[in-house]
Each structure stands twice: as structure tokens, then as C-alpha cells.
Design an enzyme around this catalytic site. Structure first.
Site, mmCIF file in Angstrom:
data_model
loop_
_atom_site.group_PDB
_atom_site.id
_atom_site.type_symbol
_atom_site.label_atom_id
_atom_site.label_comp_id
_atom_site.label_asym_id
_atom_site.label_seq_id
_atom_site.Cartn_x
_atom_site.Cartn_y
_atom_site.Cartn_z
ATOM 1 N N ALA A 1 0.897 -1.195 0.156
ATOM 2 C CA ALA A 1 0.014 -0.103 -0.101
ATOM 3 C C ALA A 1 1.040 1.279 -0.042
ATOM 4 C CB ALA A 1 -0.862 -0.053 1.233
ATOM 5 N N SER B 1 -3.403 3.786 0.435
ATOM 6 C CA SER B 1 -4.610 3.167 0.856
ATOM 7 C C SER B 1 -4.142 2.126 1.995
ATOM 8 C CB SER B 1 -4.755 2.254 -0.575
ATOM 9 O OG SER B 1 -3.848 1.146 -0.649
ATOM 10 N N THR C 1 -1.868 -5.159 -2.708
ATOM 11 C CA THR C 1 -1.974 -6.738 -2.952
ATOM 12 C C THR C 1 -1.119 -7.447 -2.336
ATOM 13 O OG1 THR C 1 -3.236 -6.335 -5.336
ATOM 14 C CG2 THR C 1 -2.017 -8.500 -4.841
ATOM 15 N N ASP D 1 -1.208 13.238 -6.354
ATOM 16 C CA ASP D 1 -0.950 12.273 -7.180
ATOM 17 C C ASP D 1 -1.361 12.718 -8.517
ATOM 18 O OD1 ASP D 1 -0.469 10.017 -8.064
ATOM 19 O OD2 ASP D 1 -1.987 8.538 -7.150
ATOM 20 N N SER E 1 4.706 6.380 -12.895
ATOM 21 C CA SER E 1 4.606 5.466 -12.016
ATOM 22 C C SER E 1 4.318 4.184 -12.185
ATOM 23 C CB SER E 1 3.940 6.114 -10.698
ATOM 24 O OG SER E 1 3.884 5.139 -9.795
#
Lengths: 514, 514
Positions: free
Chosen positions: B210, B213, B217, B270, B278
Site C-alpha cells: 500500500a 491505501s 495486493t 498524485d 509511476s
């Protein structure tokens, strides 16, 4: 920002003796129960509160060694000064609340206009320590490149004035001056103030230390007298001799500016909007009613073209008018350094030479100071245009300005001699030639590498000016340093930058080869 | 950056055990002879070199206490890892050279276009540690608000790929996927990879942890199996079972991105250009040839309107094409969280429920995974449009995907059960009503305050979805935490933000009052 948590037992405050520059930092042991139970190890910023509701927000560093105990919280020097508590005093830690005004910064990043209230919230949060340096960097960057219009600059300036103290001199008129900078050695202020007080103008002058330059007026004056005066001491000096030349830092004038400027220095960015807000907020907070802005224009000065100077001047005028400040703008030649010295003590020597009418005193520094003092006189006295500079030169010639300068130094605690540096290196011309170019920025860099302004005797002494004929084997400049290491860094830089002083000698070289 | 000075005697390296996050920091005693002779006390950044020409640039903190000795230089954890030396090894310190590429950053701040070479220089200097966090913040801010055109984004992406390692899987086609994010609980990847391997597609999947967030995953997969695999271990897993679900961090893929992302997180910024660079730099470095981008669109997702989604998709396509990458873009519903769990272990439970065809498994997560897997199948297999999703659902229903998932976990080191959090708090509805709005951003914030993703069992369990009828007295969500402190912070935030879940009940209220 009243957010004292009740759940947690306090930790004992410990001053670590770590200077983290301007970023307050706290240290917490990873293994400590509080770190584990509160989930602090994942935080980068933390809120610390002491008894009496005082609190700071600081960066958090987690300690994995035994530098501190489980029941201690370590303070960096900046954090220690901000919270201002005794060793072992109880401190409570908690998660800081989200900083709401960062949404305004993001709005500015995305090109939106900000309101007066939004600037107030940003500046309030900056002054209360809620912004990390990366947040300040984002705000500064977002305000660059004409992103602030004159109304926004006015709002920013007003918010910055309101964020700190404001001096009331109890005078109907308070004159002040500021040079936009970028010109090494341009230390006119002590001469200007001496001239004006000699003319009977009351002028309480506060100056700053260097930000990106090798010397500020306060740094230079500190090699001649005591400058860290309290407000009461300044008033006393002004009442007794008509003027002062003090450091403004002992009064909390526009404290947001001090925080922003540190990051601007690291980024080497000085946007027009931030520049105007910085200068005018400091002047208004220092109690000025009339201000003269000196804008040197030259290819390696801060302002590089007349077009840019005109644009900057128009914004200065618009913002000053909105804030009720009388303003006059002078454009001056910014093509080369002023006087001979670059660095606190070296500039002080030039000032003494001009004030004392020494035979070899630098004419360019004298003339600049007279033009500025003359223009300021014309702002507050009813004299014909152009007469000011004549009156100013008279004060220098007659010795009246020198007498006033000595009186000011005496009132501030006594005059002293500027120090001389023990280590020196002369840059020798390897050919005959005419000086065609001097790079102000690189010269400043040399002076700073040599240790200026932290080492007061360090800096650069210039032996040549533009247009001067130089003979092979003669020195063009001398580096002064207080340590061998710093002298070496400055010499290294000099040896890698051959364009700091350019000589016209190419033709002769070709002739030799032919 | 070969700049080992010869003048100075070396200092002894000492690991301080101070975690300064991502900013490498060195500690030097103010009183030490080297600090005085070299003028280091005025520096904010310093260059440290070890034997063998290895060097780092770090922030410098000056120690005024006796935390370290005069002949020592202290290292923060980040600095220690970067220079990678033994305790007491000799270290030479010197003034760092000016960072030339910062002039390109300033050019971008002032709105100029940058060339491929300028981006290469910036990224090179970032990866070699020459940028302080404020410089990264200025670069990130300057690239916001459409300041990068597609050609510049391509240049930036290419520079970022070149700055690190690049995996060569020795396969003709390497499929990959990425979700632009902002939708809590949207953990489709483990299901998608299981479906694709069940369909015979070889898919070596590396995922990240993360960033902003409550779970990445890799965080979620780590609650189910071992994910820190070396490149050789990944190859072995892929060769034996056809796919892997590993953490990409053990390979140095696009290391500039890792440094930029830390500051983007602190700024909560962002930008489109940075986002595309990215994502695509990581995919190209991970060896992908075909990539599917999932863009959830919703009022509180990262992309808030279809217009913004279209613009982002167009840039993604332009840049991917320039870099020779096959790309497909899916727009998905971003109006509410996906599945029930938000946080590593809670999301893992949803994944198991879908793969195992449990009776109460979240349909929305299953359907999203099937749509994405179907679209990816259609990218690499010759099947009619729309057929992919049918094939994908079949793999779930038949248990083939579940078998593949178990095989992957076994090959990666064995399957384990996701942990359960000891502390919980349920948010109870105080009235009957229909769920009309769910705020994704604030839900993520609650999950993070509760400790996710650092605490794998922490997060939020949702009991309601949009449009659902809720009865007074029933729970709408449950916070899970591993510590009491974190549970309290999450509950505090919840109690201050009543709009996280909005119910339509106003009419009923009025009727009651009437």
C-alpha cells in the site's frame, strides 16, 4: 489546536542535543509500550502536549537502539525551543489531526485562486508548526511562475503580517528601505541611515541576517557593534540619537516568512509573489509607513532585465497601495558587485572607508548610498527632485554622517573593529586583458564556500571592476577564510569556474598563436 | 559522483539506531575538530564516502550533546543501509557539489518543457540520493496540473525504467494489470491471477504494498502466504504452477518511483503525469508486454468523473504506445467499496470466499475480477469479445481458480490463515433508512487509523452497500484493530465524520416531529 489526549500516561521530556535545523523532531523508542499501544511507529508526524495546553507538531523519528529509555520522549533543539519545557517534564503524545489548510495548498497546486481566508488558514497552520518542510516546499512551488495575482499577494502579505508581532514606533512617519538583492557587497543601509539621521530624519531601522547571500545588513553591523536589541533598547537608541541599526530577529516580525524563507533557500527558488509578500510583510510589521525598494538590474543579479524589473515594480506598487504603504522604487545598475568587500567584515570595512572619507574609499558604494538616501529624503521632506542626493553627499563630505554612525554604534553598546581572516588566497590574472564580465552569483557562492556569513571575517575582496585593465601577474580577487577547509572549498570552486571574472584577451591569444 | 576528498582524516562510522524514515541523516558533534576545520556546522547536506569509492549524500544533524564522540560520524538507519558499511569503518566527509539537475526542476517550476536528457539527469540524481525531500516535493508539485505533456510523461517513464533493474521473464507475452485505485477493498488481483493461470496463461505477477491505501495486493497476499521472493524463486514458482503472486520490492524496479511516492503520500498529491509514469515504469521494469488498466470512476474515488477518466485513459494510451506496451483500459464503477473487507486480512477473507464459492461471498468482487480477467484473456487469446468474462466465471464456478490459487500459495512457501483482530467497534444505525452515499476516502482513513496496512488484521468490515435498507440498531460497519489506541483513534474519527455512510431518512424524521 486544543487536543490533549487523556488516555495515555505521560512520557518524560529529554533534550537530545540534536540540531535538526528548522524541522522540530521527536524521538521515541520503538520498544516502548506507548509506541506499541498507540501505533506511533507508523506515524511521520506527531503531536506533543505539555502541562498548560501548550503543544507542538513535530516529525517523529523512531529509535531502535538504547539512546533513550522507554518512558522518555527525546526532543531535537528546534522542538525543545518550541515547546519550551523543563527536562523531565511530563509530555503527552498523540496522533495529529489532519491539516485542513493543506487542501488550499493543493487547490493552488492545481491553479485555483485562493481567498484572504484561505491564505490566513495556511499561514496560521505554518506558524503553528503544522506544516512539514515538504508541505512548505509544495506551497512555495505552487506560488511560483505568476501563480499569484496582485490581490492574492496582498492577501498573503496581510496574513503574514497578522501572524506575528507589529512594532508601533509612535511616530507619524517611519521610513524604511529594502534592496531586492542579488548584488554582492551592496551594503548601503548603514551609510543611508547615517545620512538620514544626520539630516534630522528619525529612522528606526531593523535589518535581517543573510538568507541566500554572503552577508545581510545585520551580519555586517554585528562586526561593528551590538545588534541584538530588545524593542525597548531600540526605542531608547532611537530616542537618544535619532536612529538605530538593529537586527529585527529579536522581535517576532512575520514569523511565517522565516519558515518559508528557509525552504526557499534550500530550493533556490524566490518567486515574485513570495518575494513581495516577504519584503512588505516584514516592513509593515516593523512599523514602516514609507518604503523605498532598490531593484538592481543586471544579467547575473536577481532581476535580470528591465522588463522583469518593471513587472516586479508594478506588483510592488499595487500591493503596497492596497496595504496603505507609501512606496518608491529605484532601479539601479546590477551588473557587478558594489564596493570591494563581499562578506560581513569585508563589507564593514568598505562602509567605514566611505563614512570616514578615506582616500581610497569605494566611490560606487558612496554614490549608491547617496542616491538611495536622497530618494528617501525626497519621500518625507519637501525638497525639489534631485536635491536629495546633493544633500546626502554633503552629509558624507562634512563628516556629519560618520558622527551619526559613531553615535548609533555607541548607543547600541559601543563600536568595535571588524575582524580580519587568517587564511587567504589570491586569484592571479594569467594574461593582460580588460574585465568584460563579472558573475555575481558565482562570486557569492565563492564567498559562502569560504564561510560567509557564519564566519564574519570570511568572504571575497575584489580588486577589479568592469572595464578595468588588468596586467598579467596581478591579483583580481582575494578569498578570505577563517578555516583551511573552507578556504580549500572556495579555491576548488574558483578553479572549476573560469568565468567568474572574464577578460577580453582572446585576440591577443590568437595573435600569439599566429 | 567520484569526489573522495584527501585532506581530511576519516571518522568512525556509528549506527545510531534512529529511523529518520526515507531521509538518510548523518550526525556529527559540533565540537569535533573536523566539524570546525571544514565548516560543516553550516551545512544542511553532506557527502559521506567509504573505502571503495562508495558515497551517499545525506542530511546533516549537528550534535551538541555527548551522544557521539568527536571522532565518530553517526548514521540514521536509511543512511546506514545506503552506504552499507561495517561499524567503525572509516568514513570521509565533504561538502557536496551543487546538484546541477535542480536547475531543470526550477525550469519546470517556471513552466518550461523538459527534454528526455533533462528527465534522465533528474531521475539519476534522485536515485543517487542527491535530492532532499523538499527538492522531491518541488519536482512533484511542478509536474502537477497538466504541466507534463504526453511526450514529457514518456520521457519521465523511460528515465524511471532505466534507473533500476528490469526483469526478463523469457516469455513472448507477459500480461499485467493495474488498478488506478481509490476504491477500498478492490482486491481483484489474486482472483484474476488464479483465473488466468487456470486458463493456461502464464502470468508472473509482482505487486506493491500500500502507498496511500489501507492495503496493497502484496500486503493482502502476505496474510495468505510468503510473498518476499527473490527473482529466482519467482521464476521457479512460475515454471512449476504457471503464475505467482509476489511482492515486487525485492527487485529494484523503478527505484525513483519509490522515493517520489513517499513524498507524494506526505503531500497527498498524485498528479496525472506522475501517476502514469509511476504505473507504466513499474510494469515495464517488471517485464510486462501487455497491461490492463482498471480505472474506477466515482465521486469519492481517485478519478471522479468520466471526463477525467477519458483524459487519463488517452494519456495512458499515448505513453504506453510510445514505449511499445500493449494497453487496454477498463472503466469500472467507483461509487462504493468492493467486497466487505478493507485492510489486508479482511480483504484476504473476501478473496477466499469468492475463490471457494462460499454461499455468502461478495458478488461484486467476484464479478469485477471476472470482468478484468475476461478482458485480459481477450488481449492474449483469440476469443470473441465478451466471451472472456464467461470463461473467467467458469473457472471460479468449477473450482479451477481455487485449485490454482492453492497451488501458487503452496509453491510460494505454503498457505496460511489470515489473522483476526482482537479489538472491534461496530457503528450502529440510529434510524431506519436507505444507504444513499458511502465516502471511500473517509472509509480508507478509518481503516488506516485503525492500523492498516502495518497491522494486517486491522481495517474496516462493511455490512451495507449503496441502496440497501438499514434498520435502526443494526451495525453498518465494524472497525478491527490490533491495539486499543488505534481502535480509539479510528472511533474518534468516525464520531466526527457523520457522512461516511449517509442514509435517506429525513422524511421519516420530519413525519415523527410533525
Amino acid at each position: 489546536m486544543n487536543f490533549v489526549p487523556e488516555r495515555m500516561a505521560p512520557l518524560r521530556a529529554r533534550r537530545m542535543g540534536i540540531d535538526t535545523h528548522h524541522e522540530p523532531t521527536l524521538y521515541l523508542r520503538a520498544e516502548s509500550p506507548v509506541c506499541r499501544s498507540e501505533g506511533f511507529e507508523s506515524l511521520s508526524r506527531i503531536l506533543a502536549s505539555s502541562h498548560g495546553d501548550k503543544c507542538i507538531i513535530a516529525s517523529l523519528n523512531i529509535i531502535t537502539s538504547d539512546l533513550i529509555a522507554d518512558d522518555e520522549v527525546g526532543f531535537s533543539e528546534a522542538a525543545w525551543k518550541r515547546l519550551n519545557i523543563e527536562p523531565d517534564a511530563p509530555v503527552w503524545l498523540s496522533h495529529p489531526r489532519p491539516v485542513q489548510s493543506l487542501s488550499h495548498v493543493r487547490a493552488k497546486v492545481y491553479g485555483h485562486r485562493l481567498s484572504q481566508d484561505q491564505f490566513r488558514e495556511i499561514i496560521h497552520d505554518i506558524v503553528s508548526g503544522q506544516y512539514a518542510e515538504v508541505h512548505l516546499a509544495a506551497f512555495i512551488t505552487a506560488c511560483c511562475d505568476d501563480q499569484l495575482d496582485d490581490e492574492e499577494i496582498t492577501s498573503l502579505t496581510r496574513a503574514m503580517v497578522e501572524s506575528g508581532s507589529r512594532i508601533d514606533w509612535k511616530l507619524p512617519v517611519v521610513l524604511d528601505k529594502h534592496c531586492v538583492g542579488g548584488l554582492p557587497g551592496n551594503r548601503t543601509t548603514p551609510i543611508v541611515i547615517s545620512i538620514l539621521t544626520a539630516c534630522g530624519v528619525t529612522i528606526p531601522k531593523t535589518s535581517s541576517r543573510a538568507i541566500t547571500s554572503p552577508a545581510g545588513t545585520a551580519d555586517t553591523m554585528e562586526t561593528l557593534t551590538h545588534v541584538s536589541l530588545s524593542l525597548d533598547e531600540m526605542r531608547h537608541v532611537v530616542n537618544s540619537v535619532g536612529g538605530c541599526l538593529a537586527w529585527g530577529g529579536s522581535v517576532r516580525l512575520s514569523p511565517a516568512d522565516d519558515l518559508l524563507i528557509q525552504v526557499e533557500r534550500a530550493l533556490d527558488i524566490d518567486s515574485e509573489g513570495q518575494l513581495i509578500a516577504s519584503v512588505l510583510s516584514k516592513k509593515i510589521a516593523a512599523g514602516a509607513t514609507h518604503v523605498l525598494i532598490d531593484i538592481p538590474v543586471g544579467p547575473t543579479a536577481k532581476v535580470r532585465s528591465q522588463e522583469a524589473a518593471d513587472k516586479l515594480a508594478a506588483s510592488f506598487r499595487a500591493v503596497a497601495t492596497q496595504l496603505g504603504l507609501e512606496i518608491r522604487i529605484l532601479f539601479t545598475d546590477g551588473s557587478q558587485p558594489v564596493g570591494r568587500g563581499i562578506g560581513p567584515a569585508l563589507e564593514a570595512r568598505d562602509i567605514l572607508a566611505v563614512l570616514q572619507n578615506q582616500a581610497d574609499s569605494p566611490d560606487d558604494l558612496r554614490d549608491r548610498a547617496a542616491v538611495i538616501a536622497g530618494a528617501m529624503l525626497e519621500m518625507v521632506q519637501d525638497i525639489p527632485a534631485g536635491e536629495g542626493v546633493r544633500i546626502a553627499l554633503e552629509q558624507l563630505k562634512s563628516g556629519a554622517a560618520w558622527n551619526k554612525f559613531m553615535a548609533i554604534c555607541a548607543a547600541q553598546g559601543g563600536m568595535k573593529s571588524p575582524p580580519l581572516a587568517p587564511y587567504r588566497y589570491a586569484l592571479i590574472a594569467h594574461q593582460d586583458g580588460i574585465v568584460t564580465n563579472i558573475d555575481n552569483r558565482k562570486l557569492s557562492k565563492v564567498a559562502k564556500l569560504a564561510g560567509a556569513p557564519a564566519d564574519p571575517a570570511a568572504g571575497v575582496e575584489m580588486h577589479v571592476h568592469l572595464g578595468q585593465a588588468v596586467e598579467s601577474g596581478t591579483p583580481m580577487l582575494t578569498i578570505h577564510a577563517e578555516s583551511v577547509g573552507e578556504l580549500n572549498y572556495a579555491v576548488d570552486y574558483l578553479s572549476e569556474h573560469h568565468d567568474i571574472i572574464s577578460l577580453a584577451h582572446e585576440r591577443r591569444e590568437k595573435e600569439k598563436h599566429a
